[in-house]
Design a protein around this motif. Sequence first.
Motif, PDB file in Angstrom:
ATOM      1  N   UNK A 107       0.829  -1.212   0.000  1.00 16.14           N
ATOM      2  CA  UNK A 107       0.000   0.000   0.000  1.00 16.14           C
ATOM      3  C   UNK A 107       0.864   1.262   0.000  1.00 16.14           C
ATOM      4  N   UNK A 108       1.925   1.248   0.799  1.00 18.38           N
ATOM      5  CA  UNK A 108       2.792   2.438   0.890  1.00 18.38           C
ATOM      6  C   UNK A 108       3.439   2.718  -0.463  1.00 18.38           C
ATOM      7  N   UNK A 109       3.956   1.672  -1.094  1.00 16.43           N
ATOM      8  CA  UNK A 109       4.563   1.832  -2.420  1.00 16.43           C
ATOM      9  C   UNK A 109       3.539   2.370  -3.412  1.00 16.43           C
ATOM     10  N   UNK A 110       2.336   1.837  -3.376  1.00 17.44           N
ATOM     11  CA  UNK A 110       1.298   2.279  -4.300  1.00 17.44           C
ATOM     12  C   UNK A 110       0.970   3.755  -4.104  1.00 17.44           C
ATOM     13  N   UNK A 111       0.915   4.203  -2.862  1.00 12.87           N
ATOM     14  CA  UNK A 111       0.612   5.616  -2.587  1.00 12.87           C
ATOM     15  C   UNK A 111       1.691   6.534  -3.166  1.00 12.87           C
ATOM     16  N   UNK A 155       3.682  10.140  -7.661  1.00 16.04           N
ATOM     17  CA  UNK A 155       4.627  10.346  -8.753  1.00 16.04           C
ATOM     18  C   UNK A 155       3.945  10.346 -10.108  1.00 16.04           C
ATOM     19  N   UNK A 156       2.783   9.680 -10.194  1.00 14.51           N
ATOM     20  CA  UNK A 156       2.089   9.622 -11.480  1.00 14.51           C
ATOM     21  C   UNK A 156       1.610  11.003 -11.928  1.00 14.51           C
ATOM     22  N   UNK A 203       0.365  -3.608  -8.057  1.00 14.38           N
ATOM     23  CA  UNK A 203       0.028  -2.191  -7.839  1.00 14.38           C
ATOM     24  C   UNK A 203      -1.001  -1.800  -8.897  1.00 14.38           C
ATOM     25  N   UNK A 204      -2.150  -1.367  -8.439  1.00 12.96           N
ATOM     26  CA  UNK A 204      -3.271  -1.082  -9.343  1.00 12.96           C
ATOM     27  C   UNK A 204      -3.841   0.294  -9.023  1.00 12.96           C
ATOM     28  N   UNK A 231      13.027   5.393  -1.656  1.00  7.92           N
ATOM     29  CA  UNK A 231      13.606   6.235  -2.707  1.00  7.92           C
ATOM     30  C   UNK A 231      12.550   7.162  -3.309  1.00  7.92           C
ATOM     31  N   UNK A 232      11.364   6.625  -3.552  1.00 10.25           N
ATOM     32  CA  UNK A 232      10.292   7.448  -4.127  1.00 10.25           C
ATOM     33  C   UNK A 232       9.845   8.542  -3.158  1.00 10.25           C
ATOM     34  N   UNK A 233       9.815   8.215  -1.886  1.00  7.22           N
ATOM     35  CA  UNK A 233       9.479   9.221  -0.875  1.00  7.22           C
ATOM     36  C   UNK A 233      10.474  10.373  -0.937  1.00  7.22           C
ATOM     37  N   UNK A 234      11.725  10.014  -1.095  1.00  7.21           N
ATOM     38  CA  UNK A 234      12.773  11.028  -1.165  1.00  7.21           C
ATOM     39  C   UNK A 234      12.608  11.892  -2.422  1.00  7.21           C
TER      40      UNK A 234
END
Length: 378
Positions: A231-235, A240-241, A254-255, A331-334
């Motif tokens: 869930x965290x990765x998906x958020x 980023x989208x 991831x949907x 990494x994405x959070x950063x």
Amino acid sequence: MKKNLSDKQGVRNLVEICAAKGIEYVIICPGSRNAPLNISFNEHGSFNCLSIPDERSAAFIALGIAQQSQKPVIITCTSGSAALNFAPAISEAFYQKIPLLIITADRPEEWIHQGEGQSIQQQDVYHNYIQKSYHLHLDRNDNDDLWSNNRMICEAIDLSIIKKGPVHINVPFREPLYEMKDYSNTPLPKIHHIQKTNFNISIYHFKNEIELFRQSKKIIILCGLIPTKNIVLQEYLEKLSERVVVLTESTSNVVSPYFYYNIDPLISNINIEKYAPDLLITIGHSFISKRIKLFLRKNKPKNHWYISEDENAQDVFQALTQHIQIPPHLFFDFLIQNNLSDSSFHIPYLELWKKRKKEVEKKHHEFLKKCPWSDLKI
């Protein structure tokens, strides 16, 4: 909880360590050489023991439980070729990063290659598809042997969690195999743990990446195999989208309506120069779509980052410029913290993909209206 377990103290210690480290499921395959293990896991009281006669099926059942729980699951079998039947599921666990603990019973070493029934060379038998293999000392009650065994068992369980993959423990046994012992007055084995520490990252770790991300006009994040929903990765990917194109394969788990999931139709008959990224960011493992692999191999991005904790630098598109060993969500959070202030410079590329997505979905639905009753229609 019962204290009558196998009289082989190494087995008793193994079972107690597995219980102490929170293992819940044990998939048992029938046999005689593994009787000390089967009896002890069943009698202990802390485990959900499932008996599956066929080793190949048993291993895949263990794989499914481990995949969903993300906790190590034990599969155990008798000696000889029985162990080889675990191999298909073990290879899947290796590539999908799923924790499995494979415990194979074995004959004493001196009887290997001597015509003894159900005996093969089992040490390191899965060597291409496991994180590590351990060969325990024979079922002596010597304190040094027990200490060494306990250390290896603790390490094996922790390694399956930290490395996220299958680990093999091979256990040789001499007869008798069915004797029991009361351990009520025997101290529990000493348990040690391997602790994986978290680390803080700062702008100084990724100064170059931040600048490159800001400069890139056409960015794609491509998601391969991710065994379980995160869930965290998906958020983070949804955030980023707003800036980049997120392509997801069906195995990525991831949907989101903001992602582009139907990859093959999307990249069929397109203007390659317009759609090819200059920065490709990949996460996950095995990529299924041949079309996306050919597309990116023929139109290599200037930069390709593979974001993964793995030690292996996966370069499936032959374009890798950087392997960043960190959990993708961190990494994405950063990136989000340091890049969302300017959200306009990716808009033309995003609009191009949004338009393409609408075109493909329209054609898809038009075709389905005319499509006869079929698997596709269903």
